[in-house]
Scaffold this active site. Structure first.
Site, PDB file in Angstrom:
ATOM      1  N   CYS A 193       1.776  25.277  -9.764  1.00 48.06           N
ATOM      2  CA  CYS A 193       2.677  24.388  -9.039  1.00 48.06           C
ATOM      3  C   CYS A 193       2.985  24.939  -7.664  1.00 48.06           C
ATOM      4  O   CYS A 193       3.839  24.444  -6.977  1.00 48.06           O
ATOM      5  CB  CYS A 193       3.985  24.221  -9.808  1.00 48.06           C
ATOM      6  N   ARG A 222      16.004  18.329  -4.033  1.00 48.98           N
ATOM      7  CA  ARG A 222      15.805  18.466  -5.465  1.00 48.98           C
ATOM      8  C   ARG A 222      16.599  17.417  -6.224  1.00 48.98           C
ATOM      9  O   ARG A 222      17.417  16.719  -5.670  1.00 48.98           O
ATOM     10  CB  ARG A 222      16.283  19.861  -5.925  1.00 48.98           C
ATOM     11  N   LYS A 235       1.446  15.077 -13.290  1.00 45.08           N
ATOM     12  CA  LYS A 235       1.416  16.047 -12.196  1.00 45.08           C
ATOM     13  C   LYS A 235       2.350  17.234 -12.436  1.00 45.08           C
ATOM     14  O   LYS A 235       2.227  18.265 -11.797  1.00 45.08           O
ATOM     15  CB  LYS A 235       1.715  15.374 -10.849  1.00 45.08           C
ATOM     16  N   ASP A 236       3.302  17.094 -13.384  1.00 45.69           N
ATOM     17  CA  ASP A 236       4.214  18.203 -13.702  1.00 45.69           C
ATOM     18  C   ASP A 236       3.647  19.148 -14.762  1.00 45.69           C
ATOM     19  O   ASP A 236       4.246  20.183 -15.049  1.00 45.69           O
ATOM     20  CB  ASP A 236       5.552  17.664 -14.257  1.00 45.69           C
ATOM     21  N   ARG A 262       3.390  20.770  -1.202  1.00 42.42           N
ATOM     22  CA  ARG A 262       2.229  19.969  -0.790  1.00 42.42           C
ATOM     23  C   ARG A 262       2.630  18.938   0.262  1.00 42.42           C
ATOM     24  O   ARG A 262       1.970  18.774   1.293  1.00 42.42           O
ATOM     25  CB  ARG A 262       1.637  19.255  -2.025  1.00 42.42           C
ATOM     26  N   ARG A 263       3.738  18.233   0.006  1.00 36.82           N
ATOM     27  CA  ARG A 263       4.191  17.214   0.971  1.00 36.82           C
ATOM     28  C   ARG A 263       4.651  17.872   2.272  1.00 36.82           C
ATOM     29  O   ARG A 263       4.365  17.391   3.360  1.00 36.82           O
ATOM     30  CB  ARG A 263       5.323  16.388   0.354  1.00 36.82           C
ATOM     31  N   ARG A 266      18.067  12.134  -5.519  1.00 32.90           N
ATOM     32  CA  ARG A 266      17.390  12.341  -4.234  1.00 32.90           C
ATOM     33  C   ARG A 266      17.620  11.163  -3.279  1.00 32.90           C
ATOM     34  O   ARG A 266      17.815  11.354  -2.088  1.00 32.90           O
ATOM     35  CB  ARG A 266      15.897  12.589  -4.456  1.00 32.90           C
TER      36      ARG A 266
END
Length: 308
Positions: A236, A145, A81-82, A127-128, A151
């Protein structure tokens, strides 16, 4: 020529190293020689800016790409996904590994009453954030971050009610706490839970070795999701979610995609079910449908909002 040792490039975060070691073990099981080379990424160094402000799609993958082009490493392992939807010239996708848990989860502090009132939720992902605001418009969302461990620590150190994580990352490091809920209503990032291995396009020895690790079902599903993202011009930066799943019984692909405004107020979603033979165009067709039904205007608005 003696069989070469495949140099596996990785970032030095715990999760990146876990991914590199996973690929290393699979290559060893097939009889290949490997060594791991840790490379520091700019994304790890600049921790005080949200990712989308850094203006680099694939900031975490860029350093490894350069190391590969410079001949310092042979392969790089990434959370798929990155990875930008267009790979740099000369670099090829060599294998997609069997997918892990695709879900986002909410890690909380043991009491869920806050879901019904005013809460503060942490996430570094547009997105979240957008999907959270779409469901809980009264909540406050703060930026989060750092690597997984950082986190989790920040969540403990702050008065926030919860933070959103990809389940796969926490599970891979055995860090998934008991106090979490599955956010099965949240559409994951395209290719969430999947790992991809890239190599130089002209390195036939390494490409042949890695092809033996490829999981075709995951490759097809992530291709569909990333095609959806690419067609919407997500990179992104836009709040875009996509998930494709293969239904073995019916030999079909089920697809869900979503595009939201930054504030979560607007939401365009799509669900499709197609025969497996039609997978190649599924992501593209779904994205075009969204673009024709208001997505074009929404993408323009997102670009304006991000410049503010």
């Amino acid at each position: 020529m003696a069989e070469k040792t495949i140099r596996i490039g990785t970032r030095d975060s715990e999760l990146a190293l876990w991914q590199a070691h996973t690929v290393q073990k699979q290559l060893h099981d097939l009889g290949f020689k490997t060594t791991i080379v840790a490379v520091k990424s700019q994304g790890d160094i600049i921790l005080d800016k949200p990712l989308y402000e850094l203006g680099i799609t694939g900031i975490f993958t860029k350093t490894l790409d350069i190391a590969m082009i410079n001949g310092e490493v042979d392969i790089a392992v990434h959370s798929m996904k990155d990875v930008p939807t267009a790979l740099p010239i000369g670099i090829a996708q060599a294998a997609v590994l069997v997918r892990a848990n695709v879900l986002d989860i909410l890690v909380h502090k043991g009491n869920l009453d806050f879901l019904k009132s005013n809460a503060t939720i942490a996430t570094g992902s547009l997105r979240r954030q957008a999907q959270w605001w779409n469901k809980y418009p009264n909540h406050k969302v703060v930026d989060l971050r750092g690597n997984v461990n950082t986190r989790l620590q920040k969540l403990q150190d702050n008065t926030w009610n919860g933070a959103v994580f990809a389940a796969a990352g926490l599970e891979r490091l055995n860090l998934k706490p008991e106090s979490f809920i599955n956010l099965d209503w949240m559409i994951p990032a395209p290719a969430q839970g999947a790992m991809v291995v890239v190599a130089m396009a002209d390195d036939n020895f390494t490409l042949d070795a890695l092809s033996q690790l490829n999981h075709i079902e995951t490759e097809i599903c992530t291709y569909i999701e990333r095609q959806f993202l690419k067609t919407l011009e997500g990179g992104c930066t836009a709040p875009i979610g996509a998930i494709a799943t293969y239904n073995e019984k019916e030999d079909t692909i089920d697809f869900k995609g979503v595009l939201l405004s930054i504030n979560g107020k607007q939401k365009l979603d799509i669900e499709k079910k197609v025969d497996i033979s039609e997978w190649k165009k599924l992501g593209f067709n779904a994205a075009i449908e969204i673009l024709q039904n208001g997505g074009m205007q929404l993408m323009q608005q997102i670009k304006i909002d991000l410049k503010k």
